[in-house]
Each structure stands twice: as structure tokens, then as C-alpha cells.
Design an enzyme around this catalytic site. Structure first.
Site, PDB file in Angstrom:
ATOM      1  CB  ILE A 106      14.135 -15.435 -40.048  1.00  0.00           C
ATOM      2  CG1 ILE A 106      14.864 -14.160 -40.508  1.00  0.00           C
ATOM      3  CG2 ILE A 106      14.820 -16.687 -40.542  1.00  0.00           C
ATOM      4  CD1 ILE A 106      16.254 -13.989 -39.916  1.00  0.00           C
ATOM      5  CB  CYS A 107      13.557 -14.223 -44.518  1.00  0.00           C
ATOM      6  SG  CYS A 107      13.793 -13.753 -46.240  1.00  0.00           S
ATOM      7  CG  ASN A 108      10.349 -15.283 -48.511  1.00  0.00           C
ATOM      8  OD1 ASN A 108       9.756 -14.247 -48.298  1.00  0.00           O
ATOM      9  ND2 ASN A 108      11.040 -15.489 -49.622  1.00  0.00           N
ATOM     10  CB  ALA A 110       7.937 -14.201 -41.178  1.00  0.00           C
ATOM     11  CB  ALA A 160      13.323 -11.882 -37.755  1.00  0.00           C
TER      12      ALA A 160
END
Length: 198
Positions: A106-108, A110, A160
Site C-alpha cells: 500500500i502507498c509507497n 506499491a 493500493a
């Protein structure tokens, strides 16, 4: 014996991005039923890490190996996924993918997957395709598979953006079979809408 889900935390991790997923895995999607997994937390060198909100976590282990009976790896976003210590996590991701385990980012987290070429052949999302291109450079060739959605599940990989915490939780729970699809959807709806709709 319950299988383990490994949550990877780096310094300056985003407190909220595992706040729904970890309890649902360990404590159950619905409060009256036990969880089907154990949660373990890892950080580089096994040293304490501090969240964006100032919470200090003493991890269970370092990032040198996957735990026994591992069913998945979750990369919790934050501000350090582009630092050198993050590269200790790439072999874990590679092994998890090779074994067909869940990899959630999720976020960084990804962005880190993009920077290491893990998203090139699958549908995915993140904090914008421009950010994935910036982080990945020549290693990221999957822009055509990017989707502007809160969370995307493709096989055993869930990605995400940083505002998709609940959607990320739902897709990871479904991928792991943490409960029935109906129970997972009901939990998502409750956490999204609360007791009363606005």
C-alpha cells in the site's frame, strides 16, 4: 497451527495503513469469531521503528527471511521505501511471489514494488502512475496495467494507494480467504459507512 502474515515496517511507516488488516487477520473479521492467522512485524535489522504519528514499534524479527508457515507479506507504506534499508525487503518479496504467497503493498510500498520491477506483468494501482514511473524509472514498464482504483488485486498481489486502507484490507482478506466473502464485505461496509450513513 495458524499461518503467519508478515507485516514489514520501515521507519516513518504510515500508522493507519495496517490498522484494519492486522486485527482482522489475528482477531477475526467479525469480533465473535477467532482470526485465522498470526501476525508478525518485521523491520530491517530487527530494530525499533517509529511511525509518522510517533508510535514506536519493537518488531518481532528482521527482514532477512520469511517466517515459518508464512502465508503472505504486507508492505506497510510510509516515507522510507526509497531508502537503502528498503532493499533488504526485495528478496522477501521475490521469494513470496515465487512461492505463490500473498504480497500486499500500500502507498509507497506499491512504489517500492514498481521500483523493483514487480508490477510490470500484473494489474496494479498506487499513489498515481506518475509516481510509479518516477520511482521505477526504466525498471517500471507496467504503466499500461495501472488502474486508477483504491485497491487492485491480481492473483496473489494486492496494491493500493495511501487513501485505500479499507479497500486494501478487503482485497487482502479476500485473497487469503480470511473469512467468507460475505463476512469480508460486511466488515468493509461497516468500517466504511459506520453505524449511520452520512
Amino acid at each position: 497451527m495458524k499461518k503467519n502474515i508478515l507485516f514489514v515496517l520501515l521507519d516513518q511507516f504510515a500508522d493507519w495503513e495496517a490498522a484494519f488488516l492486522a486485527p482482522a487477520l489475528r482477531g477475526g473479521v467479525t469480533p465473535d469469531l477467532p482470526g485465522r492467522f498470526e501476525t508478525l512485524f518485521a523491520a530491517p535489522d530487527g530494530q525499533p521503528v517509529r511511525s509518522i504519528g510517533g508510535m514506536t514499534v519493537q518488531p518481532d524479527r528482521d527482514t532477512t527471511a520469511l517466517p515459518d508457515d508464512c502465508a503472505g507479506v504486507i508492505l506497510v507504506g510510509g516515507m522510507s521505501w526509497n531508502r537503502p534499508e528498503a532493499q533488504t525487503v526485495a528478496p522477501l518479496v521475490r521469494e513470496a511471489l515465487g512461492r505463490g504467497l500473498l504480497v500486499g503493498a500500500i502507498c509507497n510500498g506499491a512504489s517500492f514494488l514498481a521500483a523493483n520491477g514487480f508490477l510490470n506483468e500484473i494489474r496494479h494501482t498506487g499513489n498515481t502512475v506518475e509516481m510509479l514511473r518516477a520511482w521505477g524509472g526504466e525498471r517500471y514498464t507496467g504503466a499500461a496495467r495501472y488502474e486508477e482504483r483504491q485497491a487492485v488485486r491480481d492473483g496473489n498481489v494486492v496494491t493500493a494507494n495511501g487513501s485505500g486502507t479499507l479497500e486494501f484490507t478487503r482485497e487482502c482478506l479476500l485473497a487469503l480467504g480470511a473469512d467468507t466473502p460475505e463476512a469480508v464485505e460486511a466488515s468493509y461496509a461497516f468500517n466504511k459507512q459506520g453505524l449511520y450513513r452520512s
